[in-house]
Design a protein around this motif. Structure first.
Motif, mmCIF file in Angstrom:
data_model
loop_
_atom_site.group_PDB
_atom_site.id
_atom_site.type_symbol
_atom_site.label_atom_id
_atom_site.label_comp_id
_atom_site.label_asym_id
_atom_site.label_seq_id
_atom_site.Cartn_x
_atom_site.Cartn_y
_atom_site.Cartn_z
ATOM 1 N N GLU A 1 0.830 -1.205 0.000
ATOM 2 C CA GLU A 1 0.000 0.000 0.000
ATOM 3 C C GLU A 1 0.865 1.256 0.000
ATOM 4 O O GLU A 1 0.583 2.226 -0.716
ATOM 5 N N THR A 2 1.941 1.242 0.800
ATOM 6 C CA THR A 2 2.851 2.386 0.828
ATOM 7 C C THR A 2 3.491 2.599 -0.532
ATOM 8 O O THR A 2 3.599 3.732 -1.019
ATOM 9 N N ARG A 3 3.913 1.499 -1.153
ATOM 10 C CA ARG A 3 4.521 1.603 -2.475
ATOM 11 C C ARG A 3 3.513 2.138 -3.490
ATOM 12 O O ARG A 3 3.841 2.959 -4.342
ATOM 13 N N TYR A 4 2.266 1.661 -3.378
ATOM 14 C CA TYR A 4 1.226 2.122 -4.296
ATOM 15 C C TYR A 4 0.989 3.628 -4.139
ATOM 16 O O TYR A 4 0.871 4.363 -5.121
ATOM 17 N N ARG A 5 0.944 4.088 -2.890
ATOM 18 C CA ARG A 5 0.738 5.523 -2.660
ATOM 19 C C ARG A 5 1.890 6.333 -3.252
ATOM 20 O O ARG A 5 1.676 7.398 -3.845
ATOM 21 N N LEU A 6 3.100 5.826 -3.080
ATOM 22 C CA LEU A 6 4.263 6.536 -3.608
ATOM 23 C C LEU A 6 4.215 6.594 -5.130
ATOM 24 O O LEU A 6 4.466 7.639 -5.734
ATOM 25 N N LEU A 7 3.871 5.484 -5.758
ATOM 26 C CA LEU A 7 3.812 5.452 -7.210
ATOM 27 C C LEU A 7 2.730 6.386 -7.743
ATOM 28 O O LEU A 7 2.905 7.038 -8.771
ATOM 29 N N MET A 8 1.600 6.453 -7.036
ATOM 30 C CA MET A 8 0.535 7.362 -7.461
ATOM 31 C C MET A 8 1.002 8.812 -7.389
ATOM 32 O O MET A 8 0.630 9.642 -8.228
ATOM 33 N N GLN A 9 1.844 9.113 -6.406
ATOM 34 C CA GLN A 9 2.297 10.490 -6.243
ATOM 35 C C GLN A 9 3.322 10.886 -7.293
ATOM 36 O O GLN A 9 3.305 12.018 -7.803
ATOM 37 N N VAL A 10 4.229 9.976 -7.655
ATOM 38 C CA VAL A 10 5.316 10.344 -8.547
ATOM 39 C C VAL A 10 4.999 10.072 -10.012
ATOM 40 O O VAL A 10 5.744 10.500 -10.894
ATOM 41 N N ALA A 11 3.902 9.361 -10.290
ATOM 42 C CA ALA A 11 3.577 9.042 -11.674
ATOM 43 C C ALA A 11 3.301 10.308 -12.474
ATOM 44 O O ALA A 11 2.596 11.217 -12.020
ATOM 45 N N THR A 12 3.867 10.380 -13.666
ATOM 46 C CA THR A 12 3.619 11.536 -14.535
ATOM 47 C C THR A 12 2.336 11.387 -15.328
ATOM 48 O O THR A 12 1.835 12.367 -15.867
ATOM 49 N N GLU A 13 1.809 10.178 -15.415
ATOM 50 C CA GLU A 13 0.516 9.981 -16.058
ATOM 51 C C GLU A 13 -0.587 10.441 -15.130
ATOM 52 O O GLU A 13 -0.480 10.371 -13.912
ATOM 53 N N ALA A 14 -1.694 10.875 -15.718
ATOM 54 C CA ALA A 14 -2.892 11.197 -14.951
ATOM 55 C C ALA A 14 -3.649 9.899 -14.714
ATOM 56 O O ALA A 14 -4.129 9.264 -15.654
ATOM 57 N N LEU A 15 -3.747 9.494 -13.460
ATOM 58 C CA LEU A 15 -4.393 8.242 -13.085
ATOM 59 C C LEU A 15 -5.600 8.533 -12.201
ATOM 60 O O LEU A 15 -5.493 9.258 -11.208
ATOM 61 N N ILE A 16 -6.738 7.953 -12.560
ATOM 62 C CA ILE A 16 -7.970 8.165 -11.806
ATOM 63 C C ILE A 16 -8.652 6.811 -11.627
ATOM 64 O O ILE A 16 -8.872 6.080 -12.599
ATOM 65 N N VAL A 17 -8.974 6.466 -10.386
ATOM 66 C CA VAL A 17 -9.693 5.239 -10.075
ATOM 67 C C VAL A 17 -11.150 5.600 -9.787
ATOM 68 O O VAL A 17 -11.436 6.442 -8.933
ATOM 69 N N VAL A 18 -12.061 4.952 -10.518
ATOM 70 C CA VAL A 18 -13.487 5.265 -10.429
ATOM 71 C C VAL A 18 -14.238 4.034 -9.951
ATOM 72 O O VAL A 18 -13.976 2.910 -10.420
#
Length: 326
Positions: free
Chosen positions: A149-166
């Motif tokens: 979960e920590t890794r996932y949060r970090l990846l979401m923060q540093v990703a240059t792509e716009a990512l949205i979970v619906v």
């Protein structure tokens, strides 16, 4: 208890012995000095050769070191006439394991003799060990889950792509990263929790609504170009995945740069140092973070293979660099 004692006084000794043997898996007599005086009765489930030689030996000499204080306390209770209570003693076996037995010393007569009635606790000890192992496994899985979960949060923060979970049922944004908020010109805290369609208007709203309908009906959708209400344009794709019993959609928005002649083209590839390091540590290929945006398929493939093969060594080499085509 007094009436029962009166009846037991008339009971034949052989009958009393049968009752005691039925009450426990192991029965023997000890004197006031704690010596085992008579033969040991043991059930067939216990190793019979283990009890050979016990008569004439002190009970305290048949148990492990940590059980000896318990034997002393049990003998003292017999001497002082305290009510008997169950105590677990461990007997060492030749194989290096311990035989756990739950004993109760029952005073027999006025000369200090006592009857030791024991119950085999190996099954209970095995169940307890399995429970401890299960708890340790759960704790390890929980720690692993927290790490992921920590890794996932970090990846979401540093990703240059716009990512949205619906959320597939409500259509509301469950999670989004800063890149998505910047691209849609929304505050991140307001974007999360709102209806995904609220971020769009006009023709874009119709396209996004059609994408949601297609995801709900057939589970997939083709990439769609959005104008985002201004000169900024983007291409969005969506993937269906499940989390527990919920159906979620992962939307990825790729911004397009508008040239001087009004033609949209992919923005140049940019590297984020923190993102690269996070990708290497997490063993995530760059395409999953958008680091390979704008590369030819061959170049993107080479970059992925480089991350997999070189791994951590790339930390000091790939920093704020663009990757050239093949």
């Amino acid at each position: 208890m007094g009436a029962l004692s009166a009846h037991l006084e008339a009971v034949d000794p052989s009958v009393a012995a049968s009752v005691l043997s039925a009450a426990g898996d192991i029965v023997f007599i000890i004197n006031a000095d704690g010596m085992i005086t008579d033969g040991v009765f043991a059930s067939g489930d216990l190793p019979s050769d283990f009890f050979i030689g016990w008569p004439g030996k002190a009970l305290i000499d048949t148990v492990t070191l940590e059980s000896r204080p318990k034997v002393t306390e049990m003998l003292q209770d017999v001497v002082t006439g305290q009510p008997p209570r169950w105590r677990q003693l461990n007997h060492p076996l030749k194989a290096g394991e311990d035989l756990p037995v739950r004993y109760k010393l029952i005073r027999a007569g006025r000369d200090g003799h006592a009857v030791a009635v024991g119950r085999d606790m190996r099954m209970v000890a095995s169940m307890q060990q399995r429970l401890v192992s299960a708890e340790l496994s759960i704790e390890q899985d929980y720690a692993r889950l927290r790490h992921v979960e920590t890794r996932y949060r970090l990846l979401m923060q540093v990703a240059t792509e716009a990512l949205i979970v619906v959320d597939g049922r409500s259509g509301r944004v469950v999670e989004a990263n800063p890149a998505a908020a910047n691209l849609l010109n929304k505050q991140l805290r307001r974007l999360v929790g709102s209806a995904f369609t609220d971020a769009f208007s006009g023709a874009d709203l119709d396209k996004v609504s059609a994408m949601l309908a297609s995801l709900r009906s057939v589970g997939r959708v083709d990439d769609v170009a959005l104008s985002l209400g201004g000169e900024q344009q983007a291409v969005t794709s969506a993937t269906v995945f499940r989390e527990n019993n919920a159906v979620l959609y992962m939307f990825r928005l790729f911004p397009l740069a508008v040239g001087a002649r009004g033609h949209a083209s992919p923005e140049p590839l940019q590297f984020n140092r923190g993102g690269v390091v996070a990708a290497l540590v997490g063993e995530v290929v760059p395409n999953e973070l958008g680091f390979a945006q704008g590369l030819s398929p061959l170049s993107a493939h080479r970059l992925q293979q480089a991350v997999r093969l070189v791994g951590v060594k790339l930390r000091s080499k790939i920093v704020d660099q663009a990757v050239v085509g093949a």
